[in-house]
Design a protein around this motif. Sequence first.
Motif, PDB file in Angstrom:
ATOM      1  N   GLY A 161      19.318  53.896  52.500  1.00 18.34           N
ATOM      2  CA  GLY A 161      19.618  52.672  51.904  1.00 18.34           C
ATOM      3  C   GLY A 161      20.419  52.577  50.996  1.00 18.34           C
ATOM      4  N   GLN A 162      21.184  53.898  50.728  1.00 18.27           N
ATOM      5  CA  GLN A 162      22.264  53.935  49.492  1.00 18.27           C
ATOM      6  C   GLN A 162      23.051  52.838  49.626  1.00 18.27           C
ATOM      7  OE1 GLN A 162      21.554  56.424  51.895  1.00 18.27           O
ATOM      8  NE2 GLN A 162      21.959  58.254  51.294  1.00 18.27           N
ATOM      9  N   PHE A 163      23.924  52.650  51.022  1.00 22.63           N
ATOM     10  CA  PHE A 163      24.969  51.816  51.121  1.00 22.63           C
ATOM     11  C   PHE A 163      24.399  50.215  50.973  1.00 22.63           C
ATOM     12  CE2 PHE A 163      27.511  48.796  53.766  1.00 22.63           C
ATOM     13  CZ  PHE A 163      28.763  49.464  53.391  1.00 22.63           C
ATOM     14  N   GLN A 164      23.146  50.172  51.704  1.00 23.06           N
ATOM     15  CA  GLN A 164      22.452  48.865  51.695  1.00 23.06           C
ATOM     16  C   GLN A 164      22.184  48.239  50.355  1.00 23.06           C
ATOM     17  OE1 GLN A 164      17.984  48.545  51.921  1.00 23.06           O
ATOM     18  NE2 GLN A 164      18.571  48.284  54.073  1.00 23.06           N
ATOM     19  N   LYS A 165      21.653  49.414  49.351  1.00 26.53           N
ATOM     20  CA  LYS A 165      21.316  48.941  48.064  1.00 26.53           C
ATOM     21  C   LYS A 165      22.662  48.475  47.261  1.00 26.53           C
ATOM     22  CE  LYS A 165      19.122  50.786  43.758  1.00 26.53           C
ATOM     23  NZ  LYS A 165      18.403  51.954  43.587  1.00 26.53           N
ATOM     24  N   ALA A 166      23.703  49.298  47.245  1.00 22.21           N
ATOM     25  CA  ALA A 166      25.195  48.836  46.742  1.00 22.21           C
ATOM     26  C   ALA A 166      25.420  47.582  47.181  1.00 22.21           C
ATOM     27  CB  ALA A 166      25.971  49.961  46.800  1.00 22.21           C
ATOM     28  N   ALA A 167      25.505  47.276  48.587  1.00 19.49           N
ATOM     29  CA  ALA A 167      26.004  46.169  49.039  1.00 19.49           C
ATOM     30  C   ALA A 167      25.205  45.128  48.844  1.00 19.49           C
ATOM     31  CB  ALA A 167      25.847  46.402  50.691  1.00 19.49           C
ATOM     32  N   ASN A 168      23.956  45.123  48.583  1.00 24.92           N
ATOM     33  CA  ASN A 168      23.120  43.853  48.260  1.00 24.92           C
ATOM     34  C   ASN A 168      23.255  43.565  46.898  1.00 24.92           C
ATOM     35  OD1 ASN A 168      20.917  42.034  48.736  1.00 24.92           O
ATOM     36  ND2 ASN A 168      19.583  43.220  47.393  1.00 24.92           N
ATOM     37  N   TYR A 169      23.705  44.538  45.952  1.00 26.73           N
ATOM     38  CA  TYR A 169      24.246  44.166  44.552  1.00 26.73           C
ATOM     39  C   TYR A 169      25.354  43.488  44.456  1.00 26.73           C
ATOM     40  CZ  TYR A 169      26.042  45.184  39.826  1.00 26.73           C
ATOM     41  OH  TYR A 169      26.483  45.050  38.548  1.00 26.73           O
ATOM     42  N   PHE A 170      26.448  44.016  45.245  1.00 26.20           N
ATOM     43  CA  PHE A 170      27.613  43.143  45.137  1.00 26.20           C
ATOM     44  C   PHE A 170      27.771  42.041  45.870  1.00 26.20           C
ATOM     45  CE2 PHE A 170      29.129  47.300  43.718  1.00 26.20           C
ATOM     46  CZ  PHE A 170      30.236  47.191  42.684  1.00 26.20           C
ATOM     47  N   TYR A 171      26.882  41.843  47.031  1.00 31.26           N
ATOM     48  CA  TYR A 171      26.971  40.675  47.982  1.00 31.26           C
ATOM     49  C   TYR A 171      25.455  40.248  47.789  1.00 31.26           C
ATOM     50  CZ  TYR A 171      31.444  42.647  49.110  1.00 31.26           C
ATOM     51  OH  TYR A 171      32.758  43.257  49.028  1.00 31.26           O
ATOM     52  N   PRO A 172      24.855  39.549  46.975  1.00 24.29           N
ATOM     53  CA  PRO A 172      23.415  39.413  47.090  1.00 24.29           C
ATOM     54  C   PRO A 172      22.980  38.182  47.863  1.00 24.29           C
ATOM     55  CG  PRO A 172      24.394  38.579  44.974  1.00 24.29           C
ATOM     56  CD  PRO A 172      25.733  39.409  45.617  1.00 24.29           C
ATOM     57  N   SER A 173      24.033  37.253  48.323  1.00 23.90           N
ATOM     58  CA  SER A 173      23.564  36.281  49.389  1.00 23.90           C
ATOM     59  C   SER A 173      23.828  36.683  50.673  1.00 23.90           C
ATOM     60  CB  SER A 173      24.445  35.041  48.834  1.00 23.90           C
ATOM     61  OG  SER A 173      24.315  34.527  47.732  1.00 23.90           O
ATOM     62  N   ALA A 174      24.419  37.988  50.841  1.00 21.04           N
ATOM     63  CA  ALA A 174      24.790  38.116  52.470  1.00 21.04           C
ATOM     64  C   ALA A 174      23.298  38.845  53.263  1.00 21.04           C
ATOM     65  CB  ALA A 174      25.765  39.607  52.341  1.00 21.04           C
ATOM     66  N   ASN A 175      23.482  38.466  54.085  1.00 24.41           N
ATOM     67  CA  ASN A 175      22.443  38.878  55.455  1.00 24.41           C
ATOM     68  C   ASN A 175      22.641  40.330  55.805  1.00 24.41           C
ATOM     69  OD1 ASN A 175      20.687  36.575  55.244  1.00 24.41           O
ATOM     70  ND2 ASN A 175      22.102  35.556  56.987  1.00 24.41           N
ATOM     71  N   ILE A 176      21.783  41.285  55.530  1.00 28.18           N
ATOM     72  CA  ILE A 176      22.169  42.798  55.713  1.00 28.18           C
ATOM     73  C   ILE A 176      21.076  43.257  56.879  1.00 28.18           C
ATOM     74  CG2 ILE A 176      22.207  45.163  54.877  1.00 28.18           C
ATOM     75  CD1 ILE A 176      22.661  43.989  52.089  1.00 28.18           C
ATOM     76  N   TYR A 177      21.811  43.735  57.957  1.00 29.06           N
ATOM     77  CA  TYR A 177      21.096  44.263  59.066  1.00 29.06           C
ATOM     78  C   TYR A 177      21.157  45.797  59.162  1.00 29.06           C
ATOM     79  CZ  TYR A 177      20.988  39.515  60.393  1.00 29.06           C
ATOM     80  OH  TYR A 177      20.768  37.885  60.313  1.00 29.06           O
ATOM     81  N   SER A 178      20.204  46.698  58.693  1.00 30.14           N
ATOM     82  CA  SER A 178      20.315  47.998  58.661  1.00 30.14           C
ATOM     83  C   SER A 178      19.603  48.847  59.915  1.00 30.14           C
ATOM     84  CB  SER A 178      19.765  48.551  57.463  1.00 30.14           C
ATOM     85  OG  SER A 178      20.502  47.981  56.200  1.00 30.14           O
ATOM     86  N   PHE A 179      20.465  50.048  60.437  1.00 26.47           N
ATOM     87  CA  PHE A 179      19.937  50.841  61.544  1.00 26.47           C
ATOM     88  C   PHE A 179      19.690  52.017  61.221  1.00 26.47           C
ATOM     89  CE2 PHE A 179      21.921  46.785  63.242  1.00 26.47           C
ATOM     90  CZ  PHE A 179      21.156  46.544  64.508  1.00 26.47           C
ATOM     91  N   GLU A 180      18.586  52.670  61.174  1.00 28.61           N
ATOM     92  CA  GLU A 180      18.485  53.846  60.874  1.00 28.61           C
ATOM     93  C   GLU A 180      16.981  54.520  61.984  1.00 28.61           C
ATOM     94  OE1 GLU A 180      18.128  57.658  60.172  1.00 28.61           O
ATOM     95  OE2 GLU A 180      19.586  56.317  59.043  1.00 28.61           O
ATOM     96  N   PRO A 181      17.579  55.724  62.592  1.00 24.19           N
ATOM     97  CA  PRO A 181      16.598  56.314  63.978  1.00 24.19           C
ATOM     98  C   PRO A 181      15.567  56.974  63.180  1.00 24.19           C
ATOM     99  CG  PRO A 181      18.472  57.423  64.008  1.00 24.19           C
ATOM    100  CD  PRO A 181      18.805  56.240  62.867  1.00 24.19           C
TER     101      PRO A 181
END
Length: 239
Positions: free
Chosen positions: A57-77
């Motif tokens: 979730g490294q990218f997810q966490k940074a993306a959520n900080y810079f874009y707090p209103s964005a919907n994020i869909y993450s895929f990890e197997p």
Amino acid sequence: MTYNSFLKRLFIVLKTKWLLNLIKGRVFSFASFDMINNLYKIESNLTTIIDVGANKGQFQKAANYFYPSANIYSFEPIPELFEGLVKVSNNNITNYNFALGNEKGELDFQKNKYFHISSFLDISKKNTDYPKNDVEIIKVQIRTLDDMHEELNIHGKTLLKLDVQGFEVEALKGAVNTLKKIDYIIVESNFEELYKNQPSYTELNAFLNLHNFEMRTMLDFNMGKDGNYIEADFLYKKR
């Protein structure tokens, strides 16, 4: 840590607000924070972010900080990583415990002790930078992004990020219809043969050009033991 890695991290600390956030109790990955910080200077208004190869979730966490209103869909197997991914998520983030590829099904996946280099592909014998032992073969479910696009609320300015260790082109082949809704793509590509049968940067670039994307800039890079560039994360923008 190599001397080059140390200099890279020092450069990130000096040129971004990474240290200021650390003082405030917000801990971010060096690479992900720098990557998103660079992206934000180019595009400050993202509504949808699709994170393929989300790891912990490294990218997810940074993306959520810079874009707090964005919907994020993450895929990890990888199950162990997926558990950690869920723990760092919030209400605007949806996580999926499977991989994306060119067709729906199940494939053998090489889960490396060093999770970040796990891949569907074998590590190349020419690769002197990645450890080749401590690999466990697990079965991983695969779907295509095109098969899923109705489940995802893709709207507004949209980013697709791919970091799947040599499987990027396969994931893109399963997303040709969804790419029509994508505005930006961050994709990792290798300059040396890190995995057997990996696509070259030339192949990756040709595929994205064919689907109306052009390389905008390099957001991050990794260097090998000999000081050469071995891989980089590129930002592509729809023409």
